[in-house]
Design a protein around this motif. Structure first.
Motif, PDB file in Angstrom:
ATOM      1  N   SER A   8       6.566  -8.820   3.516  1.00 28.57           N
ATOM      2  CA  SER A   8       6.244 -10.185   3.206  1.00 28.57           C
ATOM      3  C   SER A   8       5.451 -10.380   1.923  1.00 28.57           C
ATOM      4  O   SER A   8       4.965  -9.435   1.081  1.00 28.57           O
ATOM      5  N   PRO A   9       5.470 -11.510   1.409  1.00 24.56           N
ATOM      6  CA  PRO A   9       4.652 -11.795   0.168  1.00 24.56           C
ATOM      7  C   PRO A   9       3.221 -11.432   0.388  1.00 24.56           C
ATOM      8  O   PRO A   9       2.595 -10.616  -0.750  1.00 24.56           O
ATOM      9  N   SER A  10       2.661 -11.581   1.387  1.00 23.43           N
ATOM     10  CA  SER A  10       1.229 -11.081   1.430  1.00 23.43           C
ATOM     11  C   SER A  10       1.104  -9.602   1.546  1.00 23.43           C
ATOM     12  O   SER A  10       0.123  -9.066   0.884  1.00 23.43           O
ATOM     13  N   LEU A  11       2.095  -8.864   2.119  1.00 22.16           N
ATOM     14  CA  LEU A  11       1.927  -7.420   1.760  1.00 22.16           C
ATOM     15  C   LEU A  11       2.089  -6.819   0.679  1.00 22.16           C
ATOM     16  O   LEU A  11       1.507  -5.968   0.333  1.00 22.16           O
ATOM     17  N   ARG A  12       3.146  -7.633  -0.221  1.00 22.34           N
ATOM     18  CA  ARG A  12       3.329  -7.089  -1.643  1.00 22.34           C
ATOM     19  C   ARG A  12       1.879  -7.367  -2.181  1.00 22.34           C
ATOM     20  O   ARG A  12       1.483  -6.569  -3.098  1.00 22.34           O
ATOM     21  N   ASP A  13       1.110  -8.523  -1.978  1.00 25.86           N
ATOM     22  CA  ASP A  13      -0.147  -8.769  -2.665  1.00 25.86           C
ATOM     23  C   ASP A  13      -1.215  -7.561  -2.343  1.00 25.86           C
ATOM     24  O   ASP A  13      -1.920  -7.250  -3.168  1.00 25.86           O
ATOM     25  N   ARG A  14      -1.046  -7.441  -0.988  1.00 29.77           N
ATOM     26  CA  ARG A  14      -2.151  -6.269  -0.551  1.00 29.77           C
ATOM     27  C   ARG A  14      -1.907  -5.075  -1.231  1.00 29.77           C
ATOM     28  O   ARG A  14      -2.769  -4.341  -1.894  1.00 29.77           O
ATOM     29  N   MET A  15      -0.558  -4.659  -1.608  1.00 30.50           N
ATOM     30  CA  MET A  15      -0.146  -3.291  -2.156  1.00 30.50           C
ATOM     31  C   MET A  15      -0.713  -3.392  -3.393  1.00 30.50           C
ATOM     32  O   MET A  15      -1.160  -2.372  -4.165  1.00 30.50           O
ATOM     33  N   LYS A  16      -0.385  -4.561  -4.219  1.00 29.63           N
ATOM     34  CA  LYS A  16      -0.830  -4.640  -5.576  1.00 29.63           C
ATOM     35  C   LYS A  16      -2.307  -4.669  -5.660  1.00 29.63           C
ATOM     36  O   LYS A  16      -2.624  -3.883  -6.726  1.00 29.63           O
ATOM     37  N   ALA A  17      -3.132  -4.975  -4.749  1.00 26.97           N
ATOM     38  CA  ALA A  17      -4.390  -5.119  -4.992  1.00 26.97           C
ATOM     39  C   ALA A  17      -4.972  -3.617  -4.670  1.00 26.97           C
ATOM     40  O   ALA A  17      -5.953  -3.335  -4.950  1.00 26.97           O
ATOM     41  N   MET A  18      -4.150  -2.709  -4.156  1.00 23.30           N
ATOM     42  CA  MET A  18      -4.389  -1.220  -4.197  1.00 23.30           C
ATOM     43  C   MET A  18      -4.407  -0.619  -5.405  1.00 23.30           C
ATOM     44  O   MET A  18      -4.787   0.693  -5.558  1.00 23.30           O
ATOM     45  N   GLY A  19      -3.844  -1.359  -6.505  1.00 21.80           N
ATOM     46  CA  GLY A  19      -3.891  -0.882  -7.759  1.00 21.80           C
ATOM     47  C   GLY A  19      -2.706  -0.393  -8.437  1.00 21.80           C
ATOM     48  O   GLY A  19      -2.097  -0.806  -9.416  1.00 21.80           O
ATOM     49  N   ASP A  20      -1.692   0.385  -7.552  1.00 20.05           N
ATOM     50  CA  ASP A  20      -0.668   0.774  -8.041  1.00 20.05           C
ATOM     51  C   ASP A  20       0.453   0.727  -7.127  1.00 20.05           C
ATOM     52  O   ASP A  20       0.640   1.338  -6.142  1.00 20.05           O
ATOM     53  N   LEU A  21       1.379  -0.286  -7.365  1.00 20.98           N
ATOM     54  CA  LEU A  21       2.419  -0.639  -6.295  1.00 20.98           C
ATOM     55  C   LEU A  21       3.396   0.236  -5.830  1.00 20.98           C
ATOM     56  O   LEU A  21       3.482   0.390  -4.482  1.00 20.98           O
ATOM     57  N   ASP A  22       3.670   1.074  -6.777  1.00 19.49           N
ATOM     58  CA  ASP A  22       4.583   2.157  -6.438  1.00 19.49           C
ATOM     59  C   ASP A  22       3.951   3.181  -5.370  1.00 19.49           C
ATOM     60  O   ASP A  22       4.597   3.691  -4.439  1.00 19.49           O
ATOM     61  N   LYS A  23       2.874   3.472  -5.706  1.00 15.63           N
ATOM     62  CA  LYS A  23       2.017   4.310  -4.799  1.00 15.63           C
ATOM     63  C   LYS A  23       1.700   3.757  -3.419  1.00 15.63           C
ATOM     64  O   LYS A  23       1.631   4.497  -2.453  1.00 15.63           O
ATOM     65  N   ALA A  24       1.264   2.391  -3.652  1.00 17.95           N
ATOM     66  CA  ALA A  24       0.914   1.993  -2.280  1.00 17.95           C
ATOM     67  C   ALA A  24       2.417   1.663  -1.418  1.00 17.95           C
ATOM     68  O   ALA A  24       2.378   2.015  -0.326  1.00 17.95           O
TER      69      ALA A  24
END
Ligand code: NAD
Length: 244
Positions: free
Chosen positions: A181-197
């Motif tokens: 979901s959009p907010s899951l993507r936001d939380r992943m981005k907030a972890m610093g590295d989207l691919d790693k997250a």
């Protein structure tokens, strides 16, 4: 023939993610849908879809919930989808964020049930569908202490309410795993590295993929329909086997 023909559905948090997919699925199946969200601008993207009416609603405001319930009257499906993810352990989550999480994630359901249930009871029909999470009393996950506690509270509220209203209404409990979901993507981005997250989230998925919002919405349709009329207070896990 739609599976929800003639039914009226009320959904919270419908501007994006699971709530939006559910509002669209309810409408596709023939329901008249009141789709609500705090974000009116985004919610307006649903305007024009046959069967959907949008209304701005902040689920933390009792007066707003009560006013909308008085305006809409009897509904057949109350879908409580609003949720907020507080990130961090108990040591990193301030009291303010604890209170906010419980307000959005569980007290909102108490509010909407108090506002809509009396008319559903009077009508002797209708389903309440409450969105919990696998991260609750089901499963622990790092940095989700307060979120998990609030989602465990959803399980208690739902199961006890199912026992209270078992003769007239079904109260359905719905546990979601990791859904793209959009907010899951936001939380992943907030972890610093989207691919790693993304890789770390995928690593815990036996299916090797995340769930889609439509896959969760399909279950909401079933739980809101007469097809689930002998099911109440049971958990429906939609998690690609994460919690097995
Ligand atoms: P999301 O986080 O992408 O969207 C949430 C929506 O809630 C937004 O449209 C937002 O504007 C709205 N909202 C926020 N505060 C509100 C308020 N006070 N009043 C009304 N609306 C408000 O949604 P999602 O990720 O699809 O999650 C939906 C539900 O499913 C939540 O309860 C969430 O906890 C639960 N869930 C999601 C996942 C997942 O992986 N996405 C997993 C388990 C459970």
């Amino acid at each position: 023939m739609g599976r929800l023909d003639g039914k009226v559905a009320f959904c919270t948090a419908s501007a994006q993610g699971i709530g939006r997919a559910a509002a669209e699925a309810f409408a596709r199946e023939g329901a008249k849908v009141f789709a609500t969200d705090i974000n009116l601008e985004k919610l307006k993207e649903l305007e024009g879809i046959n069967g959907i009416e949008v209304r701005k609603l902040d689920v933390t405001k009792t007066e707003e919930v009560n006013a909308l319930a008085a305006e809409i009257g009897t509904v057949d499906i109350l879908f409580n989808c609003a949720g907020y993810v507080a990130n961090g352990s108990v040591l990193e989550t301030e009291e303010k964020e604890f209170d906010f999480s419980f307000d959005v994630n569980i007290k909102s359901m108490y509010r909407t049930m108090r506002a809509f249930l009396p008319k559903m009871i009077e009508a002797k029909k209708g389903s309440v569908v409450n969105m919990s999470s696998i991260v609750s009393s089901y499963k622990g996950a790092p940095n989700r202490a307060v979120y998990g506690a609030s989602k465990a509270a959803v399980i208690g509220l739902t199961k006890c309410s199912a026992a209270d209203f078992i003769k007239r209404n079904t109260i359905q409990l719905y546990l979601s795993g990791t859904i793209d979901s959009p907010s899951l993507r936001d939380r992943m981005k907030a972890m610093g590295d989207l691919d790693k997250a993304m890789a770390s989230f995928l690593a815990r998925q036996p299916t090797g993929r995340l769930g889609t919002t439509d896959e969760v919405a399909n279950i909401a349709v079933f739980l809101g329909s007469d097809e689930s009329s002998f099911i109440t207070g049971s958990e429906f896990k939609v998690d690609g086997g994460w919690s097995n």
